[in-house]
Design a protein around this motif. Structure first.
Motif, PDB file in Angstrom:
ATOM      1  N   ARG A   1      -4.988 -14.526   1.636  1.00  0.00           N
ATOM      2  CA  ARG A   1      -3.316 -14.583   1.721  1.00  0.00           C
ATOM      3  C   ARG A   1      -2.641 -13.648   3.271  1.00  0.00           C
ATOM      4  NH1 ARG A   1      -1.187 -11.829  -3.512  1.00  0.00           N
ATOM      5  NH2 ARG A   1      -2.078 -10.353  -2.938  1.00  0.00           N
ATOM      6  N   PRO A   2      -2.802 -14.959   3.583  1.00  0.00           N
ATOM      7  CA  PRO A   2      -2.411 -13.976   5.043  1.00  0.00           C
ATOM      8  C   PRO A   2      -0.991 -13.166   5.631  1.00  0.00           C
ATOM      9  CG  PRO A   2      -3.141 -15.575   5.388  1.00  0.00           C
ATOM     10  CD  PRO A   2      -3.001 -16.270   4.024  1.00  0.00           C
ATOM     11  N   ALA A   3      -0.052 -13.588   4.938  1.00  0.00           N
ATOM     12  CA  ALA A   3       1.150 -12.989   4.828  1.00  0.00           C
ATOM     13  C   ALA A   3       1.453 -12.035   4.381  1.00  0.00           C
ATOM     14  CB  ALA A   3       2.468 -13.638   4.315  1.00  0.00           C
ATOM     15  N   ALA A   4       0.560 -11.960   2.710  1.00  0.00           N
ATOM     16  CA  ALA A   4       0.525 -10.795   1.914  1.00  0.00           C
ATOM     17  C   ALA A   4       0.024  -9.275   2.745  1.00  0.00           C
ATOM     18  CB  ALA A   4      -0.080 -11.222   0.544  1.00  0.00           C
ATOM     19  N   LEU A   5      -1.515 -10.106   2.890  1.00  0.00           N
ATOM     20  CA  LEU A   5      -2.029  -8.702   3.838  1.00  0.00           C
ATOM     21  C   LEU A   5      -1.561  -8.464   5.055  1.00  0.00           C
ATOM     22  CD1 LEU A   5      -4.683  -7.440   3.149  1.00  0.00           C
ATOM     23  CD2 LEU A   5      -6.089  -8.894   4.524  1.00  0.00           C
ATOM     24  N   ALA A   6      -1.163  -9.307   5.826  1.00  0.00           N
ATOM     25  CA  ALA A   6      -0.273  -8.856   6.833  1.00  0.00           C
ATOM     26  C   ALA A   6       0.322  -7.860   6.660  1.00  0.00           C
ATOM     27  CB  ALA A   6       0.893  -9.844   7.631  1.00  0.00           C
ATOM     28  N   ARG A   7       1.708  -8.604   5.589  1.00  0.00           N
ATOM     29  CA  ARG A   7       2.263  -7.068   5.087  1.00  0.00           C
ATOM     30  C   ARG A   7       1.520  -6.269   5.068  1.00  0.00           C
ATOM     31  NH1 ARG A   7       4.829 -11.223   2.643  1.00  0.00           N
ATOM     32  NH2 ARG A   7       3.826 -10.760   0.254  1.00  0.00           N
ATOM     33  N   PHE A   8       0.182  -5.556   4.532  1.00  0.00           N
ATOM     34  CA  PHE A   8      -0.281  -4.817   3.989  1.00  0.00           C
ATOM     35  C   PHE A   8      -0.766  -4.020   4.757  1.00  0.00           C
ATOM     36  CE2 PHE A   8      -4.137  -2.489   4.046  1.00  0.00           C
ATOM     37  CZ  PHE A   8      -3.999  -1.494   3.201  1.00  0.00           C
ATOM     38  N   TRP A   9      -1.116  -4.705   6.106  1.00  0.00           N
ATOM     39  CA  TRP A   9      -1.660  -4.107   7.446  1.00  0.00           C
ATOM     40  C   TRP A   9      -0.762  -3.183   7.905  1.00  0.00           C
ATOM     41  CZ3 TRP A   9      -5.893  -1.614   8.493  1.00  0.00           C
ATOM     42  CH2 TRP A   9      -6.966  -1.967   7.217  1.00  0.00           C
ATOM     43  N   ALA A  10       0.545  -4.143   8.155  1.00  0.00           N
ATOM     44  CA  ALA A  10       2.026  -4.025   9.121  1.00  0.00           C
ATOM     45  C   ALA A  10       2.323  -2.281   8.952  1.00  0.00           C
ATOM     46  CB  ALA A  10       2.735  -5.092   9.338  1.00  0.00           C
ATOM     47  N   SER A  11       2.426  -2.475   6.675  1.00  0.00           N
ATOM     48  CA  SER A  11       2.312  -1.233   6.971  1.00  0.00           C
ATOM     49  C   SER A  11       1.766   0.423   6.811  1.00  0.00           C
ATOM     50  CB  SER A  11       3.366  -1.350   4.956  1.00  0.00           C
ATOM     51  OG  SER A  11       4.283  -1.945   4.726  1.00  0.00           O
ATOM     52  N   ALA A  12       0.748  -0.117   6.937  1.00  0.00           N
ATOM     53  CA  ALA A  12      -0.246   0.943   7.117  1.00  0.00           C
ATOM     54  C   ALA A  12      -0.541   1.080   8.589  1.00  0.00           C
ATOM     55  CB  ALA A  12      -1.687   0.323   6.337  1.00  0.00           C
ATOM     56  N   LEU A  13      -0.338   0.506   9.488  1.00  0.00           N
ATOM     57  CA  LEU A  13      -0.723   1.050  10.824  1.00  0.00           C
ATOM     58  C   LEU A  13       0.935   1.104  11.528  1.00  0.00           C
ATOM     59  CD1 LEU A  13      -2.845  -1.604  11.700  1.00  0.00           C
ATOM     60  CD2 LEU A  13      -3.535   0.736  11.067  1.00  0.00           C
ATOM     61  N   ASP A  14       1.084   2.210  11.486  1.00  0.00           N
ATOM     62  CA  ASP A  14       2.239   3.032  12.556  1.00  0.00           C
ATOM     63  C   ASP A  14       2.812   1.715  13.627  1.00  0.00           C
ATOM     64  OD1 ASP A  14       2.396   4.480  10.489  1.00  0.00           O
ATOM     65  OD2 ASP A  14       2.126   6.377  11.927  1.00  0.00           O
TER      66      ASP A  14
END
Length: 128
Positions: free
Chosen positions: A19-32
């Motif tokens: 799930r590219p979009a969902a995992l992208a949201r995780f990493w965008a939130s995790a990385l300042d």
């Protein structure tokens, strides 16, 4: 060898995902210092021409550093499940205690770092 003495430079970090979009949201939130690359009208038209009606269904989502420096993080659809330990992992700095609220799972707690897994099981290390 190049004149500068360098052979290669790091361009992208690519993460295979269901799930590219969902995992992208995780990493965008995790990385300042990273955000999801914006979808402009041209990109949306290109996607629609490929039969992709929504950014949520995009098989390739890119994260960019907010300051424009590299590397980019590219999350790409990959149908096979993760079956073993990562061959490559990401090391980050920060407070590991907030990452589980975003969907990460603590795998191991060591003296100098904590190993977590992102929502699809990709392990990464967090150093204080």
């Amino acid at each position: 060898m190049a004149a500068s003495g360098r052979v290669a430079g790091l361009r992208d970090i690519v993460i295979d995902t269901h799930r590219p979009a969902a995992l992208a949201r995780f990493w965008a939130s995790a990385l300042d210092d990273y955000e999801i690359a914006p979808y402009d009208d041209e990109e949306l038209a290109r996607s629609r021409a490929m039969g992709i009606d929504s950014p949520e269904d995009d098989p390739g989502v890119m994260l960019l550093r907010v300051d424009g420096a590299g590397p980019r993080i590219f999350l790409t659809f990959f149908p096979e499940p993760k079956t073993m330990k990562n061959r490559v992992h990401v090391d980050v700095t920060g407070d590991h205690t907030t990452l589980p609220t975003l969907g990460a799972v603590v795998v191991a707690d060591h003296d100098d770092h904590v190993i977590l897994a992102d929502p699809e099981g990709n392990e990464f290390r967090v150093f204080p």
